[in-house]
Design a protein around this motif. Structure first.
Motif, PDB file in Angstrom:
ATOM      1  N   VAL C 327      14.854  -1.565   0.719  1.00  0.00           N
ATOM      2  CA  VAL C 327      13.780  -2.484   0.343  1.00  0.00           C
ATOM      3  C   VAL C 327      12.534  -1.652   0.061  1.00  0.00           C
ATOM      4  O   VAL C 327      12.086  -0.876   0.917  1.00  0.00           O
ATOM      5  N   PHE C 328      12.015  -1.776  -1.146  1.00  0.00           N
ATOM      6  CA  PHE C 328      10.768  -1.107  -1.505  1.00  0.00           C
ATOM      7  C   PHE C 328       9.653  -2.142  -1.492  1.00  0.00           C
ATOM      8  O   PHE C 328       9.769  -3.190  -2.143  1.00  0.00           O
ATOM      9  N   VAL C 329       8.593  -1.836  -0.759  1.00  0.00           N
ATOM     10  CA  VAL C 329       7.527  -2.816  -0.624  1.00  0.00           C
ATOM     11  C   VAL C 329       6.181  -2.089  -0.533  1.00  0.00           C
ATOM     12  O   VAL C 329       6.072  -1.026   0.087  1.00  0.00           O
ATOM     13  N   ILE C 330       5.207  -2.652  -1.232  1.00  0.00           N
ATOM     14  CA  ILE C 330       3.835  -2.133  -1.136  1.00  0.00           C
ATOM     15  C   ILE C 330       3.102  -2.927  -0.070  1.00  0.00           C
ATOM     16  O   ILE C 330       3.044  -4.162  -0.143  1.00  0.00           O
ATOM     17  N   LEU C 331       2.562  -2.203   0.910  1.00  0.00           N
ATOM     18  CA  LEU C 331       1.851  -2.861   2.003  1.00  0.00           C
ATOM     19  C   LEU C 331       0.490  -2.193   2.183  1.00  0.00           C
ATOM     20  O   LEU C 331       0.289  -1.035   1.801  1.00  0.00           O
ATOM     21  N   PRO C 332      -0.437  -2.932   2.778  1.00  0.00           N
ATOM     22  CA  PRO C 332      -1.784  -2.358   2.970  1.00  0.00           C
ATOM     23  C   PRO C 332      -1.722  -1.135   3.900  1.00  0.00           C
ATOM     24  O   PRO C 332      -0.944  -1.119   4.858  1.00  0.00           O
ATOM     25  N   ASP C 333      -2.578  -0.160   3.626  1.00  0.00           N
ATOM     26  CA  ASP C 333      -2.542   1.088   4.388  1.00  0.00           C
ATOM     27  C   ASP C 333      -2.824   0.880   5.873  1.00  0.00           C
ATOM     28  O   ASP C 333      -2.226   1.547   6.720  1.00  0.00           O
ATOM     29  N   LEU C 334      -3.725  -0.050   6.166  1.00  0.00           N
ATOM     30  CA  LEU C 334      -4.044  -0.299   7.581  1.00  0.00           C
ATOM     31  C   LEU C 334      -2.817  -0.818   8.326  1.00  0.00           C
ATOM     32  O   LEU C 334      -2.543  -0.416   9.458  1.00  0.00           O
ATOM     33  N   LEU C 335      -2.112  -1.705   7.680  1.00  0.00           N
ATOM     34  CA  LEU C 335      -0.892  -2.245   8.274  1.00  0.00           C
ATOM     35  C   LEU C 335       0.133  -1.137   8.523  1.00  0.00           C
ATOM     36  O   LEU C 335       0.780  -1.067   9.573  1.00  0.00           O
ATOM     37  N   LEU C 336       0.272  -0.241   7.542  1.00  0.00           N
ATOM     38  CA  LEU C 336       1.239   0.851   7.700  1.00  0.00           C
ATOM     39  C   LEU C 336       0.879   1.722   8.897  1.00  0.00           C
ATOM     40  O   LEU C 336       1.757   2.167   9.648  1.00  0.00           O
ATOM     41  N   TRP C 349       6.346   6.376  -0.453  1.00  0.00           N
ATOM     42  CA  TRP C 349       6.809   6.752  -1.788  1.00  0.00           C
ATOM     43  C   TRP C 349       5.585   6.884  -2.698  1.00  0.00           C
ATOM     44  O   TRP C 349       4.540   6.282  -2.410  1.00  0.00           O
ATOM     45  N   PRO C 350       5.663   7.653  -3.764  1.00  0.00           N
ATOM     46  CA  PRO C 350       4.534   7.697  -4.705  1.00  0.00           C
ATOM     47  C   PRO C 350       4.211   6.285  -5.182  1.00  0.00           C
ATOM     48  O   PRO C 350       5.094   5.546  -5.631  1.00  0.00           O
ATOM     49  N   THR C 351       2.958   5.901  -5.088  1.00  0.00           N
ATOM     50  CA  THR C 351       2.548   4.535  -5.388  1.00  0.00           C
ATOM     51  C   THR C 351       1.873   4.478  -6.760  1.00  0.00           C
ATOM     52  O   THR C 351       1.077   5.356  -7.079  1.00  0.00           O
ATOM     53  N   PRO C 352       2.229   3.482  -7.573  1.00  0.00           N
ATOM     54  CA  PRO C 352       1.580   3.354  -8.882  1.00  0.00           C
ATOM     55  C   PRO C 352       0.060   3.305  -8.719  1.00  0.00           C
ATOM     56  O   PRO C 352      -0.450   2.711  -7.764  1.00  0.00           O
TER      57      PRO C 352
END
Lengths: 382, 382, 382, 382
Positions: C327-336, C349-352
């Motif tokens: 599963v590839f998912v973009i999440l907020p940096d604070l959450l990560l 992963w490299p993010t657009p």
């Protein structure tokens, strides 16, 4: 050139090249006495090849072999060797041997050869590089020639080792070899027969093929494919060219699949000249009027003249029969020092223990004249 | 030559070399009109280099580089480039690039380059062979030039990949590049700065370096090591030689360890000529009286003459600025057919979709005369 | 282990592995909540494979594959894939892919693949090493899948380049691929058809083949050789084994010559285990009762459960459709950051550019339980 | 497994593995009498290692070596060898030797070794593959041990050959070697001294290091780095592991630069396990309580028991002194046939000419019991 820390050449420190250059003779501004017997590659380009280079230098032609000279190679070599061939010019002998072998064996394979072979001893690991790590499996010999009786046991042992040993897929022979001796066509044929029976192809390192043929008195065909050779490294440089050898495939059922994509191997190893005509022109000039063979006959005769003279010296011991243009002779160390001081060039070779003196190699060429041999003999006699 | 099943050359089937050879002019028995614009390697050897080959063909000299001509290379190149250098002659550009890169990166490493680079597109995999499988990591560009802003992100991503990606250890740039465009010394310096900051060494593929310098109007030093280049593939063949390039190390703390044993790499790849003087003689002749640069100035001028003429034709579209001796132009297909029938030689290039006509490359050289350009322009106008 | 200066792993510095180990569950002394979603290779050996290792540990047997377990592989895989196969176990996926490709292309050849392919991006240059410098020629894509329409133009251009470009001899596809997406059997068949028409063989990197088949709902045969695949890298490690993959040749006229001496390639690359039964035992255990497929079905279901939960979060963006266990998912940096502090493991992963947040990859496996997914979702929701 | 046309194993056709499996004993369901003396790799995993595999199979951990077991390797090996080390686990001995050597020599370099060395005779060309074609230069010996007096002449000749011969950069020794004999620490130290004087690093193939140490009665430190060894291939598989060896760098000024990027070499050769803990666990279990050494002491004692028994048979000739766990004995052919029919496993070796009978190798291990030896001796006596 280049890096000062390279240990450049075998025995280099002891080698003092002849430098006495004085007057014009037979087309060359040249040494009065030609004293450099170090190798047949210390020589200039022979007149016929130089003329061909000049003649080829006309107009624009297609690059990478798309020129008329190159297009004529297969036919011209085919005439000389009396069979259908595919010819690939390459500037150096090391590259020619190596790229040829890379087509004959898989990276997980091996080549069988004599321990003294140029590919094993003198090419800086080029065969292993070109073959992607395939192995040279070597048979020792007294005189540089693979003895047919030694081959079957090695092939049997290799087969029994299964996947633990790289599979031998080619036999590489040298003609004339590193000790200047020569296989008879019968021995070549016997070796080829054994090789083919075991699914090996046969490669001939012919850097001095002309000298061997001149000694044997047989035709190029008899000395190669008629004796079972599949692929030949045809030597041009030592025969008088500037830098020109050729990989010659004698077309048969074994070689046709092996030569597939051979031009890719040449390109990929950086050996494909863009101005390709100048490589082909050299080879054609050597074939024209049998220049390569005439040069070889002359070089052999000069070597024989040297041998004849050396036989008159008690101190000179010659461990091998002279069969090409190389003379190996053991001479006293003091004499060698004198020769070097007199400007003579030659290489020292590892000398058998217990023998007084040092083994040296003296090489003649198309460029050696009778007076040069005589001058050397006189110097030795003095 | 060789195997009939080889797909030999890019677009070969469409290429018809000019064959109209009639009379003597400026030293050549040659084509009345020189119609072959396929490449600067379809040309003969320039007179100065041929004279040098003839002059070098005197007497016996040491082989494998132990000759006076070769010994003078470092000093002579050092004068031209105004710094201390180590020079290694090699016959082909593919081999020069490949053996140079093999010294800059480990087998587990990688080279960063433009996607259009000769090492990536036109050398048959030779760099990967010589580098023992090290990888070319390519950056796409519009005009064949690596844009400095694209480099740091690639290096960052490569570092983050850790052992999963081969480590980039060198940056290879081409000057002039495959689309005939040229880096300014400032851009070169900026790219070198980024490279050095990331512990990459900088290689310059200078097969057409003279043409680039002629365009830039800067010195060889300014166009190379003063802009951060560590190792240069110096191009001689396209500048007028028969077959002569050189790997030139500009000596500094980065290059000294890299060039250790470089001569072994040359020998092992079959690139070391035994009659080495004939390789060195070509290079020296090019440097003598700036022949290489004069030839480049002339070739560039002929390319500009061609561009000037083409601009007068409505149908001609030139997607790149002419900065060296290559002209890329889109012309109508019918016209191209006529040109080929008239004996003109050129290569077709992949053409952007939707554009009417076909992109071709026209290359000029020292051998191209104003009347040859004018004849081509007249043919196009007709 | 080893050298401290190695930049070991992609994004390693940011990776904090879950370490909360407390109590026994389903055969494992294990984490209460399994928080490591970094990959399906962070998992233990699945119970069935471990039992098989223990069972195989009895008595003396022949080494290097001369044991009954190994002897049964061809038949057992043949049953699963419903055709005649030759199976070669190998411990790692990188080695399996690389040695397979080395049999499909010549050193002067090339493999066509997607730019994102594991062989291109994540195997440290192993394919190039095993292929002796043959080249990967890559096609970019949006989702990691080679689009059939992009293939013929690349093959045409490759053919037109002739010897200047390594000849493409194989097409390598990944199923499921690096972005977790999956080729339909129809697309696979279309790609294979194009490949075979151009004399390319077809390799399938099946490190996650089970996950792809589970998604497609087709048989192993339909997802491989019936869709034109010639050679498969069968993935066992991510499916639950300790270290076991297999190169599977589907026997046909194309593959029979290619697999000649394949065991030599395995030995020569150091991949042949002496106690070979322990490699074979793992594979047999995965095939027994379809363990590999059941594990895949479970892993996919856990990934879908994750996707379903993530869809409820406004901040979560999922650029690719979930088709396997990634599963590839973009999440907020604070959450990560919070997730990492809570002990969760995943890779960035490299993010657009321009997207707020960071793209991460979450991988499920046979070892992931519903409560583990729910705990992660709860943490994200918190 | 795999291709039917592979000639798989040395002397395979004559090898009949023992298959009589009946009852449980010391943890194994196993042969009543263990009759397979073919090698120490026909054995199962020893109980301590199997227990460690089971124990390691808990929870998620970082992959590719980012786990606690792997992290403890350097310290644990450092304790055993009493010095600072860098340890790299690898599944097979062929890969361990080959990747180690690839770090010690350049592709244009060479390794000096005994002609009988495993790297030369039994690894399918893997060293040459990993070393990118670097050469093995071999010294013949009577008993598999490099005699120190033979080394300087070879190094001298190699140096004199300059660039014509690959430069020898490492000395590889085998302990215990292929004929079961063992270097004394003094001889090892003498060989290392010569090597280091000539800028060679020293590699020790320790596939049976434990057996050698058990024979010598010296510490691991005394038998390795204190005798000058720089890099060790530590053998675990024959000592009782499933598939676990390790490259151990003894840290010093020579080894620190050589091990740079060593993990990249491991990844690039496909040797890096994703579930790396299972490789490390095996090694740690062998070191724990000196299991590896205790297993070796036992194996050696069983070999000595065999020798003692064989001495009572007039027909048995033993050409080498028993110094590890290998016994070489010449026995009458009829007897060998009887042994095979009775289910005994062993390999035939090339037998010196003129000797009646055949040379066979009998290998004992941790798994051999006194009753197994006695049963074999009784069979021979019968």
């Amino acid at each position: 050139m280049g890096s000062p820390d390279d240990n450049r050449l075998r025995f280099q420190l002891r080698f003092t090249p002849a430098r006495v250059v004085r007057r014009k003779k037979d087309g060359f501004v040249s040494e009065e006495i030609r004293k450099n017997f170090a190798s047949d590659n210390v020589t200039p380009i022979c007149p016929e090849v130089m003329a061909a280079l000049i003649a080829a230098n006309e107009g624009s032609v297609g690059s990478y072999g798309e020129d008329d000279l190159t297009r004529s190679l297969n036919e011209r070599f085919g005439e000389v060797f009396e069979t259908e061939v595919a010819v690939f010019p390459i500037a150096t002998g090391t590259a020619a041997n190596s790229v040829a072998l890379s087509a004959l064996v898989s990276p997980y394979g091996a080549v069988l050869c004599d321990e003294s072979a140029h590919i094993n001893m003198d090419e800086g690991g080029a065969p292993e590089f070109y073959m992607h790590g395939a192995k040279l499996i070597c048979i020792p010999s007294a005189d540089g020639k693979v003895d047919p009786v030694t081959v079957p046991p090695v092939l049997k042992s290799n087969a029994e080792s299964g996947i633990l040993s790289p599979v031998i897929q080619a036999l590489s022979l040298t003609q004339a070899n590193e000790w200047g001796t020569v296989y008879s066509p019968d021995t070549l044929a016997e070796l080829s027969r054994i090789a083919h029976e075991h699914d090996l192809s046969v490669h001939l390192d012919g850097a001095r093929l002309g000298n061997a043929l001149a000694h044997l008195g047989c035709t190029p065909a008899e000395g190669t494919w008629k004796a079972g050779v599949d692929v030949l490294s045809f030597g041009g440089t030592k025969a008088g060219a500037m830098a020109a050898e050729a990989v010659v495939f004698f077309l048969n059922d074994r070689t046709r699949p092996l030569m597939k994509n051979f031009l890719r191997r040449i390109k990929r190893s950086g050996n494909l000249w863009s101005k390709h005509r100048f490589l082909s022109a050299q080879l054609l000039a050597l074939l024209q009027n049998d220049v390569w063979l005439k040069n070889a006959v002359h070089a052999n005769a000069m070597a024989q003249r040297l041998v004849d003279g050396l036989r008159r010296h008690a101190a000179a011991q010659m461990p091998y029969e002279r069969q090409s243009n190389e003379v190996f002779v053991i001479l006293p160390d003091l004499l060698l020092k004198d020769l070097e001081e007199a400007g003579y060039g030659f290489y020292r070779w590892p000398t058998p223990e217990g023998v007084p003196g040092t083994l040296i190699r003296l090489v003649t060429s198309y460029y050696t004249r009778p007076e040069d041999v005589d001058a050397l003999l006189a110097e030795i006699a003095a």
